[in-house]
Design an enzyme around this catalytic site. Structure first.
Site, PDB file in Angstrom:
ATOM      1  N   ILE A  15       0.875  -1.284  -0.050  1.00 22.91           N
ATOM      2  CA  ILE A  15      -0.155  -0.054   0.005  1.00 22.91           C
ATOM      3  C   ILE A  15       0.473   1.258   0.353  1.00 22.91           C
ATOM      4  O   ILE A  15       0.566   2.155  -0.777  1.00 22.91           O
ATOM      5  CB  ILE A  15      -0.669   0.224   1.042  1.00 22.91           C
ATOM      6  CG1 ILE A  15      -1.308  -1.116   1.531  1.00 22.91           C
ATOM      7  CG2 ILE A  15      -1.617   0.969   1.238  1.00 22.91           C
ATOM      8  CD1 ILE A  15      -2.522  -1.717   2.240  1.00 22.91           C
ATOM      9  N   VAL A  57      10.837   3.281  11.686  1.00 20.76           N
ATOM     10  CA  VAL A  57       9.737   3.741  12.673  1.00 20.76           C
ATOM     11  C   VAL A  57       9.857   3.469  13.993  1.00 20.76           C
ATOM     12  O   VAL A  57       9.549   4.984  14.335  1.00 20.76           O
ATOM     13  CB  VAL A  57       8.263   3.946  11.929  1.00 20.76           C
ATOM     14  CG1 VAL A  57       8.801   5.104   9.945  1.00 20.76           C
ATOM     15  CG2 VAL A  57       7.975   2.826  11.545  1.00 20.76           C
ATOM     16  N   SER A 134      -6.719   0.049  10.634  1.00 20.51           N
ATOM     17  CA  SER A 134      -7.736  -1.392  10.223  1.00 20.51           C
ATOM     18  C   SER A 134      -8.892  -1.643  10.319  1.00 20.51           C
ATOM     19  O   SER A 134      -9.055  -1.304  11.162  1.00 20.51           O
ATOM     20  CB  SER A 134      -6.414  -2.733  10.002  1.00 20.51           C
ATOM     21  OG  SER A 134      -7.094  -3.949  10.026  1.00 20.51           O
ATOM     22  N   TYR A 147      -2.790  -7.523  17.439  1.00 21.21           N
ATOM     23  CA  TYR A 147      -2.838  -6.087  15.903  1.00 21.21           C
ATOM     24  C   TYR A 147      -4.157  -5.251  16.266  1.00 21.21           C
ATOM     25  O   TYR A 147      -3.898  -4.312  15.398  1.00 21.21           O
ATOM     26  CB  TYR A 147      -2.638  -7.104  14.543  1.00 21.21           C
ATOM     27  CG  TYR A 147      -3.046  -6.470  13.429  1.00 21.21           C
ATOM     28  CD1 TYR A 147      -1.436  -6.055  12.682  1.00 21.21           C
ATOM     29  CD2 TYR A 147      -4.018  -6.487  12.636  1.00 21.21           C
ATOM     30  CE1 TYR A 147      -1.529  -5.298  11.401  1.00 21.21           C
ATOM     31  CE2 TYR A 147      -3.685  -5.761  11.539  1.00 21.21           C
ATOM     32  CZ  TYR A 147      -3.197  -5.171  11.212  1.00 21.21           C
ATOM     33  OH  TYR A 147      -2.765  -4.324   9.051  1.00 21.21           O
ATOM     34  N   VAL A 180      -6.153  -6.474   1.501  1.00 20.72           N
ATOM     35  CA  VAL A 180      -5.961  -6.252   0.505  1.00 20.72           C
ATOM     36  C   VAL A 180      -4.364  -7.407   0.173  1.00 20.72           C
ATOM     37  O   VAL A 180      -3.714  -8.036   1.096  1.00 20.72           O
ATOM     38  CB  VAL A 180      -5.003  -5.432   0.369  1.00 20.72           C
ATOM     39  CG1 VAL A 180      -4.511  -4.796  -1.259  1.00 20.72           C
ATOM     40  CG2 VAL A 180      -5.803  -3.524   0.719  1.00 20.72           C
TER      41      VAL A 180
HETATM   42  P1  NAD Z   1       3.435  -4.766   3.478  1.00 18.92           P
HETATM   43  O1  NAD Z   1       4.137  -6.066   4.846  1.00 18.92           O
HETATM   44  O2  NAD Z   1       3.354  -5.113   1.986  1.00 18.92           O
HETATM   45  O3  NAD Z   1       4.480  -3.423   4.033  1.00 18.92           O
HETATM   46  C1  NAD Z   1       4.663  -3.100   4.490  1.00 18.92           C
HETATM   47  C2  NAD Z   1       6.293  -1.952   4.895  1.00 18.92           C
HETATM   48  O4  NAD Z   1       6.578  -1.651   5.975  1.00 18.92           O
HETATM   49  C3  NAD Z   1       7.468  -2.863   4.264  1.00 18.92           C
HETATM   50  O5  NAD Z   1       8.339  -2.881   3.168  1.00 18.92           O
HETATM   51  C4  NAD Z   1       8.246  -3.438   5.657  1.00 18.92           C
HETATM   52  O6  NAD Z   1       9.871  -3.854   5.052  1.00 18.92           O
HETATM   53  C5  NAD Z   1       8.025  -1.546   6.545  1.00 18.92           C
HETATM   54  N1  NAD Z   1       7.030  -1.310   7.635  1.00 18.92           N
HETATM   55  C6  NAD Z   1       7.834  -2.241   8.517  1.00 18.92           C
HETATM   56  N2  NAD Z   1       7.557  -2.116   9.594  1.00 18.92           N
HETATM   57  C7  NAD Z   1       8.013  -0.704   9.869  1.00 18.92           C
HETATM   58  C8  NAD Z   1       9.494  -0.533  10.427  1.00 18.92           C
HETATM   59  N3  NAD Z   1       9.559  -0.157  11.992  1.00 18.92           N
HETATM   60  N4  NAD Z   1       9.820   1.023   9.578  1.00 18.92           N
HETATM   61  C9  NAD Z   1       9.897   1.197   8.400  1.00 18.92           C
HETATM   62  N5  NAD Z   1       9.328   0.165   7.316  1.00 18.92           N
HETATM   63  C10 NAD Z   1       8.544  -0.957   8.430  1.00 18.92           C
HETATM   64  O7  NAD Z   1       1.963  -4.149   4.134  1.00 18.92           O
HETATM   65  P2  NAD Z   1       0.718  -4.001   3.079  1.00 18.92           P
HETATM   66  O8  NAD Z   1       0.310  -4.592   3.486  1.00 18.92           O
HETATM   67  O9  NAD Z   1       0.727  -2.665   2.529  1.00 18.92           O
HETATM   68  O10 NAD Z   1       0.535  -2.899   5.062  1.00 18.92           O
HETATM   69  C11 NAD Z   1       0.699  -1.140   5.274  1.00 18.92           C
HETATM   70  C12 NAD Z   1      -0.312  -0.854   5.944  1.00 18.92           C
HETATM   71  O11 NAD Z   1      -1.185  -1.419   5.921  1.00 18.92           O
HETATM   72  C13 NAD Z   1       0.058  -1.376   7.700  1.00 18.92           C
HETATM   73  O12 NAD Z   1       0.068  -0.241   8.223  1.00 18.92           O
HETATM   74  C14 NAD Z   1      -1.216  -2.927   7.468  1.00 18.92           C
HETATM   75  O13 NAD Z   1      -1.370  -2.458   8.444  1.00 18.92           O
HETATM   76  C15 NAD Z   1      -2.200  -1.550   7.080  1.00 18.92           C
HETATM   77  N6  NAD Z   1      -3.369  -2.847   6.023  1.00 18.92           N
HETATM   78  C16 NAD Z   1      -2.888  -3.721   5.923  1.00 18.92           C
HETATM   79  C17 NAD Z   1      -4.519  -4.828   5.154  1.00 18.92           C
HETATM   80  C18 NAD Z   1      -3.923  -5.732   4.009  1.00 18.92           C
HETATM   81  O14 NAD Z   1      -4.891  -6.587   4.260  1.00 18.92           O
HETATM   82  N7  NAD Z   1      -2.855  -5.601   3.091  1.00 18.92           N
HETATM   83  C19 NAD Z   1      -5.295  -4.450   5.810  1.00 18.92           C
HETATM   84  C20 NAD Z   1      -5.498  -3.475   6.958  1.00 18.92           C
HETATM   85  C21 NAD Z   1      -4.591  -2.638   7.205  1.00 18.92           C
END
Ligand code: NAD
Length: 255
Positions: A15, A57, A134, A147, A180
């Site tokens: 995302i 972060v 989320s 989570y 997603v």
């Molecule tokens: P993803 O795992 O594809 O990407 C997340 C990115 O964040 C990765 O590149 C990872 O290296 C980076 N990251 C993680 N911890 C970190 C840290 N401490 N410092 C710096 N970088 C860090 O995940 P995504 O699915 O794209 O999720 C993005 C956001 O959306 C997240 O907050 C997730 O909780 C939220 N979300 C995702 C979904 C889903 O279904 N994919 C649903 C609800 C919420």
């Protein structure tokens, strides 16, 4: 210096990367922050108007350095997208304190730290904070004690930010994605979970990264200039529905 700049955390993939691309299409510059150096360098290397910052972060010193380097590169920050997140699922009794902390460190502490560090810069531009929570922060479910709780806290943190920072013209909003198919989701979504989501979502499918990015960038843009303190679920209708949806679908639906 006239060009708007967004800081996107977790920008190496998923995302965050889709959000980066949409900001670039809007003519913004993007500071791409991620702790996965290899993935970040690869993603940033094929894009223009971006700078990659390999930072975690959840580490205060990293956030201080990230803020310094972002401002040195861009001179301004108009939006901060707190997107970096980790998902670790498990039953309450099997969620040890180390796992609890790993989830809280990134999902909650990271949002607090980055927002606080960039508040002076956002005051100057009357910019926007956009936090990614989320649907797991809106509705409880099994296996999500850490989570879901971290994401519920992000929702409240967003409202606190909106309440306190509004007087400086800073807006703070929250997007709650539904499922997603990113690396994060696929690591924890079993086939059973995937089927259950399909059943419970009125649009009957997962969302795409791009669909999330559209909502995120809208809330960061001037088009949403009177919107703050809001929580928007981009979830195919999951949050709005109650029991019985699968039973009402298809042939069993009353005409
Ligand atoms: P993803 O795992 O594809 O990407 C997340 C990115 O964040 C990765 O590149 C990872 O290296 C980076 N990251 C993680 N911890 C970190 C840290 N401490 N410092 C710096 N970088 C860090 O995940 P995504 O699915 O794209 O999720 C993005 C956001 O959306 C997240 O907050 C997730 O909780 C939220 N979300 C995702 C979904 C889903 O279904 N994919 C649903 C609800 C919420």
């Amino acid at each position: 210096m006239d060009q708007k700049t967004a800081v996107v955390t977790g920008a190496a993939r998923g995302i965050g990367l889709a959000t980066t691309d949409l900001f670039l299409e809007m003519g913004w510059r993007v500071v791409m922050v991620d702790r996965d150096g290899a993935a970040l360098e690869e993603a940033a290397g094929i894009r223009q108007s971006v700078t990659p910052l390999v930072r975690d972060v959840s580490v205060p010193e990293d956030v201080t350095a990230m803020t310094r380097d972002a401002l040195a590169w861009a001179g301004r920050v108009d939006a901060l997208v707190n997107n970096a997140g980790v998902a670790e699922f498990g039953p309450i009794e099997e969620t040890d304190f180390a796992k609890w902390r790993r989830v809280m460190e990134t999902n909650l502490d990271g949002v607090f730290l980055c927002s606080q560090a960039l508040t002076p810069a956002l005051k100057e531009t009357r910019g926007a904070i956009l936090n990614i929570a989320s649907i797991s922060g809106l509705r409880a479910s099994t296996l999500r004690v850490a989570y879901g709780t971290s994401k519920a806290a992000v929702i409240q943190l967003t409202k606190q930010q909106a309440a306190e920072l509004g007087e400086y013209g800073i807006r703070a909003n929250c997007v709650c994605p539904g499922p997603v198919r990113t690396k994060l989701a696929m690591a924890v979504h079993t086939q059973e979970i995937i089927d259950a989501y399909h059943d419970a979502i009125p649009l009957n499918r997962y969302g795409s990264e791009r669909e999330l990015a559209e909502v995120i960038t809208f809330l960061c843009s001037d088009k949403a200039s009177y919107v703050t303190g809001q929580v928007l679920a981009a979830d195919g209708g999951f949050d709005s529905t109650g029991v019985g949806l699968p039973a009402l679908r298809g042939t069993s639906a009353p005409s």
